[in-house]
Design a protein around this motif. Structure first.
Motif, short mmCIF file in Angstrom:
data_model
loop_
_atom_site.label_atom_id
_atom_site.label_comp_id
_atom_site.label_asym_id
_atom_site.label_seq_id
_atom_site.Cartn_x
_atom_site.Cartn_y
_atom_site.Cartn_z
N ARG A 82 2.01 4.72 6.00
CA ARG A 82 1.95 3.21 5.80
C ARG A 82 3.05 2.63 6.06
O ARG A 82 3.07 1.43 6.32
N GLY A 134 -15.33 -0.31 -2.17
CA GLY A 134 -14.71 0.91 -1.77
C GLY A 134 -14.43 1.73 -3.09
O GLY A 134 -14.43 3.20 -2.67
N MET A 141 0.83 -1.19 0.07
CA MET A 141 -0.05 -0.06 -0.03
C MET A 141 0.90 1.35 0.11
O MET A 141 0.46 2.36 -0.40
N ALA A 191 -12.85 -4.16 -2.44
CA ALA A 191 -12.18 -3.12 -3.21
C ALA A 191 -13.00 -2.47 -4.20
O ALA A 191 -12.85 -1.24 -4.43
N TYR A 195 -6.32 1.74 4.92
CA TYR A 195 -6.48 0.41 3.83
C TYR A 195 -5.82 -0.70 4.11
O TYR A 195 -6.58 -1.70 3.92
N GLU A 212 -10.30 9.76 0.87
CA GLU A 212 -8.96 9.97 0.47
C GLU A 212 -9.08 10.59 -0.97
O GLU A 212 -8.18 11.69 -1.19
N TYR A 257 -13.91 5.57 3.12
CA TYR A 257 -12.56 5.63 3.11
C TYR A 257 -11.66 6.21 1.61
O TYR A 257 -11.30 7.26 1.73
N VAL A 258 -12.25 5.33 0.74
CA VAL A 258 -11.65 5.62 -0.59
C VAL A 258 -12.19 7.00 -0.98
O VAL A 258 -11.38 7.91 -1.48
N LEU A 267 -14.65 0.81 3.43
CA LEU A 267 -13.71 1.54 2.32
C LEU A 267 -14.34 2.26 1.20
O LEU A 267 -13.78 3.10 0.67
#
Length: 368
Positions: free
Chosen positions: A238, A319, A107, A316, A292, A202, A198-199, A195
């Motif tokens: 990360r 997400g 990641m 995913a 993530y 982001e 979250y995505v 996700l």
């Protein structure tokens, strides 16, 4: 690139947000078909196919086509991203030794790519031939295709894993037959919803923060580097926070990161400082970075091995829908109420993420 794309095509916040929508629809399409394609073609071939989709997309985008064609290329790109994302994460999730560290490294590599992209895009955004920016992405996609062929040699995942000494992973069973098990699992849907938010957060921060700084804080042409700072923080987080995750546990760590990110978003919202905003956004990137890989590690723990590829692809894919839904909502709200609404939208999303994480299962999966 968003302010320049708006200017070139003469579109507003809501219309330019269709870029995120088409990319997301493509990603979901790829995630659904990935389960079938892996069964038919195998891991190595699907990875290369995904990379070729990206090559095609960047060829179209670099030509500076009409806006409908331009955003359709993002649909093609989304398919390619979905195929590679699901299989690469599943591959790393199948490695038991230092699994958390290796997922973090995978990641972090994503974060490094996102870090370098705004550096290049900011330069091209000022040039008459702005669309030539996509030639850099095309070059990377071609290099990626060659690397995938050389490394995995179009082989199934089982063969690739056996070459590095992993022979006890059940990946030979048809993934397609497990779709019902995947969709019946509560954790799959909770993690997918997490996700999605979250995505979405982001991509919204990375994509709209430049527009926010220019419109609300009076930033100049170099405001694009704030996006670089965010993705730089994402990469650093990360890697640097791996030890923190290990010391206090990934579940608790994510709660801590979410609360701190909300506090920093409040600072960006209420403190009218261009430099302060830039620093806060970078630190938000550090805090969001580990989330993530933490979710992917949690997926590996709570789901049976034979469901991982299909489940990760779906999680995913949902997400990635957030990369369209949330930026599009943010753009639509900004169209009516101004880009100053970005921060309250992000704070609400981070709060919902925290609630969903609290509902996810705590323990590990049943013994195989």
């Amino acid at each position: 690139m968003l302010p320049r794309i708006q200017k070139v095509y003469g579109v507003g916040y809501a219309v330019v947000s269709l870029i995120f929508v088409f990319a997301s629809v493509g990603f979901i399409t790829g995630a659904v078909f990935n389960v079938i394609l892996v069964e038919k073609l195998g891991f190595g071939k699907v990875m290369v196919l995904g990379s070729l989709f990206q090559v095609l997309a960047y060829c179209i985008e670099s030509s500076g086509p009409p806006f409908p064609v331009f955003i359709f290329a993002y649909f093609i790109n989304g398919i390619g991203l979905a195929l590679q994302n699901a299989n690469s994460v599943s591959y790393v999730a199948s490695i038991k030794e230092n699994a958390e560290v290796k997922m973090g490294l995978l990641m972090a590599a994503y974060g490094a790519g996102a870090l370098s992209s705004p550096l290049v895009a900011t330069q091209f955004s000022h040039l008459p031939q702005w669309n030539l920016y996509y030639l850099t992405s095309l070059g990377i996609a071609i290099t990626n295709t060659i690397a995938l062929i050389i490394v995995f040699r179009l082989k199934p995942q089982g063969e690739c894993l056996s070459e590095i000494g992993i022979v006890d992973v059940d990946i030979s069973t048809s993934e397609h037959s497990h779709l019902r098990q995947i969709f019946a699992n509560k954790d799959v849907h909770l993690l997918a919803a997490f996700l999605l938010l979250y995505v979405g957060a982001e991509v919204t921060v990375g994509g709209w923060i430049v527009t926010y700084v220019i419109g609300v804080r009076g930033g100049g042409p170099s405001s694009g580097y704030i996006s670089t700072g965010f993705f730089g923080g994402l990469t650093v987080g990360r890697l640097v926070l791996l030890r923190v995750n290990e010391k206090i546990g990934e579940r608790l760590a994510l709660f801590v990161y979410a609360v701190l990110a909300i506090i920093l978003e409040l600072i960006v919202w209420f403190v009218p400082s261009l430099v302060g905003d830039a620093v806060a956004v970078s630190v938000i990137g550090v805090l969001l970075g580990p989330m993530y890989p933490i979710v992917m590690n949690h997926t590996r723990r709570v789901l049976p091995r034979w469901l991982l590829t299909g489940a990760i692809g779906w999680i995913a894919g949902v997400g990635q829908a957030g990369s369209a839904l949330v930026p599009f909502v943010a753009g639509a709200i900004a169209q009516n109420s101004g880009i100053k609404t970005l921060q309250p939208v992000l704070i609400g999303i981070l709060g919902l993420m925290t609630a969903l994480w609290a509902l996810a299962s705590h323990g590990s999966r049943r013994p195989d």
